[in-house]
Design a protein around this motif. Structure first.
Motif, PDB file in Angstrom:
ATOM      1  N   ALA A 191      34.672  44.713  42.775  1.00  0.00           N
ATOM      2  CA  ALA A 191      34.092  43.304  43.034  1.00  0.00           C
ATOM      3  C   ALA A 191      33.790  42.629  41.697  1.00  0.00           C
ATOM      4  O   ALA A 191      34.211  41.456  41.836  1.00  0.00           O
ATOM      5  N   HIS A 192      33.467  43.624  40.584  1.00  0.00           N
ATOM      6  CA  HIS A 192      33.325  42.672  39.077  1.00  0.00           C
ATOM      7  C   HIS A 192      34.761  42.388  38.649  1.00  0.00           C
ATOM      8  O   HIS A 192      34.873  41.368  38.054  1.00  0.00           O
ATOM      9  N   GLU A 193      35.554  43.080  38.852  1.00  0.00           N
ATOM     10  CA  GLU A 193      37.000  42.622  38.384  1.00  0.00           C
ATOM     11  C   GLU A 193      37.501  41.395  39.037  1.00  0.00           C
ATOM     12  O   GLU A 193      37.941  40.369  38.347  1.00  0.00           O
ATOM     13  N   HIS A 194      36.998  41.407  40.366  1.00  0.00           N
ATOM     14  CA  HIS A 194      37.498  39.998  41.053  1.00  0.00           C
ATOM     15  C   HIS A 194      36.668  38.916  40.634  1.00  0.00           C
ATOM     16  O   HIS A 194      37.584  37.729  40.513  1.00  0.00           O
ATOM     17  N   LYS A 195      35.450  39.237  40.494  1.00  0.00           N
ATOM     18  CA  LYS A 195      34.550  37.996  39.913  1.00  0.00           C
ATOM     19  C   LYS A 195      35.160  37.476  38.585  1.00  0.00           C
ATOM     20  O   LYS A 195      35.196  36.441  38.250  1.00  0.00           O
ATOM     21  N   VAL A 196      35.534  38.555  37.519  1.00  0.00           N
ATOM     22  CA  VAL A 196      35.888  38.142  36.163  1.00  0.00           C
ATOM     23  C   VAL A 196      37.289  37.412  36.558  1.00  0.00           C
ATOM     24  O   VAL A 196      37.448  36.539  35.790  1.00  0.00           O
ATOM     25  N   ALA A 197      38.256  37.775  37.208  1.00  0.00           N
ATOM     26  CA  ALA A 197      39.632  37.182  37.445  1.00  0.00           C
ATOM     27  C   ALA A 197      39.182  35.745  38.086  1.00  0.00           C
ATOM     28  O   ALA A 197      39.870  34.850  37.588  1.00  0.00           O
ATOM     29  N   ASP A 198      38.157  35.693  38.716  1.00  0.00           N
ATOM     30  CA  ASP A 198      37.938  34.374  39.657  1.00  0.00           C
ATOM     31  C   ASP A 198      37.276  33.127  38.436  1.00  0.00           C
ATOM     32  O   ASP A 198      37.780  32.209  38.195  1.00  0.00           O
ATOM     33  N   GLU A 199      36.420  33.868  37.494  1.00  0.00           N
ATOM     34  CA  GLU A 199      36.016  33.104  36.280  1.00  0.00           C
ATOM     35  C   GLU A 199      37.219  32.848  35.400  1.00  0.00           C
ATOM     36  O   GLU A 199      37.256  31.745  34.814  1.00  0.00           O
ATOM     37  N   TYR A 200      37.955  33.572  35.295  1.00  0.00           N
ATOM     38  CA  TYR A 200      39.088  33.267  34.294  1.00  0.00           C
ATOM     39  C   TYR A 200      40.003  32.199  34.849  1.00  0.00           C
ATOM     40  O   TYR A 200      40.289  31.427  34.026  1.00  0.00           O
ATOM     41  N   ALA A 201      40.312  32.455  35.970  1.00  0.00           N
ATOM     42  CA  ALA A 201      41.140  31.244  36.793  1.00  0.00           C
ATOM     43  C   ALA A 201      40.510  29.828  36.697  1.00  0.00           C
ATOM     44  O   ALA A 201      40.919  28.988  36.389  1.00  0.00           O
ATOM     45  N   ARG A 202      39.137  30.046  36.743  1.00  0.00           N
ATOM     46  CA  ARG A 202      38.441  28.794  36.721  1.00  0.00           C
ATOM     47  C   ARG A 202      38.310  28.135  35.197  1.00  0.00           C
ATOM     48  O   ARG A 202      38.730  26.932  35.276  1.00  0.00           O
ATOM     49  N   VAL A 203      38.035  28.968  34.343  1.00  0.00           N
ATOM     50  CA  VAL A 203      38.131  28.432  33.181  1.00  0.00           C
ATOM     51  C   VAL A 203      39.656  28.040  32.608  1.00  0.00           C
ATOM     52  O   VAL A 203      39.784  26.882  31.900  1.00  0.00           O
TER      53      VAL A 203
END
Length: 105
Positions: free
Chosen positions: A17-29
């Motif tokens: 879940a943390h990995e998905h959250k980090v990936a989503d944040e990276y995509a947003r940035v």
């Protein structure tokens, strides 16, 4: 033994879940950075077009101040690099100089 397996499964799920959250944040940035780049490119193209128009127009046309005002609005709406601000300040100076030359005739 089942309790240990269950604990590790829970930790694994939290890590995923943390990995998905980090990936989503990276995509947003990254998406935001790309959008900012497109805006800056657009500002640069508009400023370049404006400068070309300025170079061709020395008759006091109101089109140039209107183009500059539009470019300044875009720069104020987005955090453009300092070079764009400098270019627009230079353009404003040139308009003022042109107006002075025209009034002096």
């Amino acid at each position: 033994m089942l309790a240990i397996i269950s604990k590790y499964k829970e930790e694994l799920n939290l890590a995923i879940a943390h990995e998905h959250k980090v990936a989503d944040e990276y995509a947003r940035v990254y998406t935001k950075k790309e959008a900012r780049g497109r805006v800056i490119d657009s500002l640069h193209q508009e400023a370049t077009m404006w400068m070309d128009q300025f170079a061709l127009t020395l008759n006091g046309s109101q089109e140039l101040p209107q183009l500059l005002a539009k470019a300044k609005e875009m720069v104020d709406a987005y955090s453009a690099p300092e070079e764009i601000h400098g270019l627009l300040s230079y353009c404003q100076h040139m308009i003022d100089l042109m107006a002075h030359i025209i009034r002096s005739r």
